[in-house]
Write a protein that holds these residues in place. Structure first.
Motif, mmCIF file in Angstrom:
data_model
loop_
_atom_site.group_PDB
_atom_site.id
_atom_site.type_symbol
_atom_site.label_atom_id
_atom_site.label_comp_id
_atom_site.label_asym_id
_atom_site.label_seq_id
_atom_site.Cartn_x
_atom_site.Cartn_y
_atom_site.Cartn_z
ATOM 1 N N SER A 1 -84.552 -35.318 -109.652
ATOM 2 C CA SER A 1 -84.994 -36.705 -110.095
ATOM 3 C C SER A 1 -86.449 -36.590 -110.754
ATOM 4 N N ILE A 2 -87.459 -35.854 -110.333
ATOM 5 C CA ILE A 2 -88.695 -35.744 -110.998
ATOM 6 C C ILE A 2 -88.396 -35.054 -112.213
ATOM 7 N N LEU A 3 -87.761 -33.967 -112.342
ATOM 8 C CA LEU A 3 -87.494 -33.234 -113.677
ATOM 9 C C LEU A 3 -86.897 -34.191 -114.740
ATOM 10 N N LYS A 4 -85.858 -34.917 -114.350
ATOM 11 C CA LYS A 4 -85.276 -35.938 -115.223
ATOM 12 C C LYS A 4 -86.115 -36.925 -115.537
ATOM 13 N N GLU A 5 -86.946 -37.436 -114.726
ATOM 14 C CA GLU A 5 -87.747 -38.515 -114.947
ATOM 15 C C GLU A 5 -88.883 -37.823 -116.019
ATOM 16 N N HIS A 6 -89.139 -36.642 -116.078
ATOM 17 C CA HIS A 6 -90.386 -36.453 -116.910
ATOM 18 C C HIS A 6 -89.892 -35.519 -118.130
ATOM 19 N N SER A 7 -88.707 -35.614 -118.474
ATOM 20 C CA SER A 7 -88.057 -34.844 -119.264
ATOM 21 C C SER A 7 -88.642 -34.815 -120.837
ATOM 22 N N GLU A 8 -89.034 -36.008 -120.914
ATOM 23 C CA GLU A 8 -89.788 -36.141 -122.305
ATOM 24 C C GLU A 8 -91.318 -35.581 -122.337
ATOM 25 N N GLN A 9 -91.925 -35.529 -121.235
ATOM 26 C CA GLN A 9 -93.235 -35.021 -120.993
ATOM 27 C C GLN A 9 -93.247 -33.651 -121.003
ATOM 28 N N TRP A 10 -92.150 -33.163 -120.349
ATOM 29 C CA TRP A 10 -91.971 -31.373 -120.195
ATOM 30 C C TRP A 10 -91.226 -30.790 -121.199
ATOM 31 N N LEU A 11 -90.687 -31.594 -122.033
ATOM 32 C CA LEU A 11 -89.703 -31.100 -122.928
ATOM 33 C C LEU A 11 -88.506 -30.336 -122.316
ATOM 34 N N ILE A 12 -87.831 -31.292 -121.430
ATOM 35 C CA ILE A 12 -86.722 -30.784 -120.804
ATOM 36 C C ILE A 12 -85.362 -31.514 -121.055
ATOM 37 N N GLU A 13 -84.382 -30.676 -121.329
ATOM 38 C CA GLU A 13 -82.873 -31.254 -121.500
ATOM 39 C C GLU A 13 -82.560 -31.897 -120.145
ATOM 40 N N LYS A 14 -82.643 -33.034 -120.043
ATOM 41 C CA LYS A 14 -82.386 -33.506 -118.918
ATOM 42 C C LYS A 14 -81.090 -33.525 -118.289
ATOM 43 N N ASP A 15 -80.213 -33.248 -118.993
ATOM 44 C CA ASP A 15 -78.748 -33.272 -118.519
ATOM 45 C C ASP A 15 -78.353 -31.628 -118.467
ATOM 46 N N GLN A 16 -79.208 -30.492 -118.535
ATOM 47 C CA GLN A 16 -79.151 -29.211 -118.265
ATOM 48 C C GLN A 16 -80.061 -28.764 -117.251
ATOM 49 N N ILE A 17 -79.995 -29.346 -116.008
ATOM 50 C CA ILE A 17 -80.886 -28.943 -114.836
ATOM 51 C C ILE A 17 -79.682 -28.079 -113.952
ATOM 52 N N ILE A 18 -80.345 -26.864 -113.859
ATOM 53 C CA ILE A 18 -79.237 -25.727 -113.163
ATOM 54 C C ILE A 18 -79.913 -25.397 -111.821
ATOM 55 N N LEU A 19 -79.141 -25.395 -110.729
ATOM 56 C CA LEU A 19 -79.738 -25.072 -109.344
ATOM 57 C C LEU A 19 -79.521 -23.402 -109.136
ATOM 58 N N MET A 20 -80.430 -22.931 -108.751
ATOM 59 C CA MET A 20 -80.320 -21.579 -108.499
ATOM 60 C C MET A 20 -80.698 -21.271 -107.118
ATOM 61 N N GLY A 21 -79.711 -20.829 -106.157
ATOM 62 C CA GLY A 21 -80.245 -20.525 -104.644
ATOM 63 C C GLY A 21 -79.913 -19.105 -104.145
ATOM 64 N N PHE A 22 -80.637 -18.574 -103.335
ATOM 65 C CA PHE A 22 -80.475 -17.300 -102.681
ATOM 66 C C PHE A 22 -80.032 -17.590 -101.017
ATOM 67 N N SER A 23 -79.255 -16.834 -100.508
ATOM 68 C CA SER A 23 -78.948 -16.794 -99.314
ATOM 69 C C SER A 23 -78.922 -18.447 -98.842
ATOM 70 N N ALA A 24 -79.698 -18.940 -97.690
ATOM 71 C CA ALA A 24 -79.893 -20.003 -97.264
ATOM 72 C C ALA A 24 -80.274 -20.999 -98.424
ATOM 73 N N GLY A 25 -81.003 -20.512 -99.181
ATOM 74 C CA GLY A 25 -81.228 -21.473 -100.485
ATOM 75 C C GLY A 25 -80.094 -21.804 -101.317
ATOM 76 N N GLY A 26 -79.248 -20.915 -101.550
ATOM 77 C CA GLY A 26 -77.862 -21.030 -101.987
ATOM 78 C C GLY A 26 -77.120 -22.135 -101.277
ATOM 79 N N HIS A 27 -77.060 -21.954 -99.915
ATOM 80 C CA HIS A 27 -76.354 -23.271 -99.322
ATOM 81 C C HIS A 27 -77.101 -24.568 -99.755
ATOM 82 N N LEU A 28 -78.450 -24.662 -99.668
ATOM 83 C CA LEU A 28 -79.098 -25.825 -100.178
ATOM 84 C C LEU A 28 -78.757 -26.290 -101.458
ATOM 85 N N ALA A 29 -78.646 -25.171 -102.435
ATOM 86 C CA ALA A 29 -78.314 -25.718 -103.758
ATOM 87 C C ALA A 29 -76.768 -26.152 -103.829
ATOM 88 N N ALA A 30 -76.148 -25.656 -103.240
ATOM 89 C CA ALA A 30 -74.390 -25.866 -103.105
ATOM 90 C C ALA A 30 -74.383 -27.135 -102.347
#
Length: 284
Positions: free
Chosen positions: A94-123
């Motif tokens: 939500s923070i990334l989307k909220e500040h999308s103009e400030q940080w020049l983010i494509e707010k509808d293209q936020i991709i989660l990457m997770g490793f191991s238990a971090g993969g469980h969190l992302a999923a």
């Protein structure tokens, strides 16, 4: 580079400080003025007991070098329990989307990457973002926490026969028996789960490759686009699988798995149609 530490949740007696480190491209009038980029938000692994350095900055810089904004979430781990880390991840999106103009983010293209238990969190966010509980708890809309895609690297998925029980015990603690089935994510995939890239090493004895296989099968059952790579060699916790994420003794270098990040780059460019990074003709 815009390299900032953003506090997601202050440290308490129950859990460690959660924060997001950004690795964002700065605007350049010489290169691509006002270019908005997708963001890859990385959740390192560590069995919900820690967050691994092997799956953090080097990975962020690797994908930043491809032209993407990246960020690493250092989420709260045990004794913090579910849904603390999940709420922190949702809040980070939500923070990334909220500040999308400030940080020049494509707010509808936020991709989660997770490793191991971090993969469980992302999923977990991938399957639960539209269920209502998370957004209501945080006072946000579902759209504000919705991810566009997932890259899951040797992820913890299942709490069943192939489950990494240490991760689930750390995550659920006294609620393990009550929640372990519902947190077995192959059973939670739905029609709104985002498109996913998965990879695993055949020799992974900590989190067996069946975790990714089960999730890939569930995605296909629900007609969610999925790309899955099972490499013939490679154990657990490899990070980039090259010298950048190897330990001082050289463990972590696995040439069979090293191509995963390049394959993920091709997948990102195909699936998210990022015009500023045209795929060479040979790959189209």
């Amino acid at each position: 580079m815009i390299h900032e530490k953003i506090i997601i949740e202050e440290k308490t007696e129950h859990y460690n400080e959660a924060f997001m480190l950004t690795y964002f491209w700065e605007d350049s009038q010489e290169l691509n003025p006002n270019l908005k980029r997708p963001v890859i938000l990385i959740c390192p692994g560590g069995a919900y007991a820690r967050t691994s350095d092997r799956e953090a900055e080097a990975v962020a810089l690797r994908f930043m070098s491809m032209g993407y904004h990246t960020a690493v979430l250092r989420y709260s781990v045990a004794p913090a329990t579910y849904p603390t880390a999940l709420h922190q991840l949702a809040k980070s999106v939500s923070i990334l989307k909220e500040h999308s103009e400030q940080w020049l983010i494509e707010k509808d293209q936020i991709i989660l990457m997770g490793f191991s238990a971090g993969g469980h969190l992302a999923a977990s966010l991938g399957v639960f973002w539209n269920q209502g509980d998370i957004s209501r708890s945080l006072g946000l809309s579902e759209n504000q926490i919705q991810p566009a895609g997932m890259i899951l690297c040797y992820p913890v998925i299942s709490s069943g026969e192939f489950g990494h029980q240490e991760s689930f015990h750390n995550l659920l603690a006294e609620n393990y028996n009550a929640l372990k089935d519902s947190m077995s994510l192959e059973n939670q995939v739905n029609s709104k789960t985002p498109k996913t890239f998965l990879w695993h090493g055949y020799e992974d004895n900590s989190v067996p490759a069946e975790n990714s296989l089960l999730f890939a099968a569930a995605l296909k059952k629900h007609h969610i686009p999925v790309e899955y790579h099972l490499f013939s060699k490679g154990g657990h916790g490899l990070g980039l699988a090259n010298a950048l994420t190897a330990d001082k003794d050289g463990w972590g270098i696995e040439p069979a798995c090293e191509p995963w990040s390049t394959l993920a780059e091709y997948w990102l460019r195909r699936e998210f149609h990022y015009p500023a990074l045209d795929i060479p003709q040979i790959l189209s």
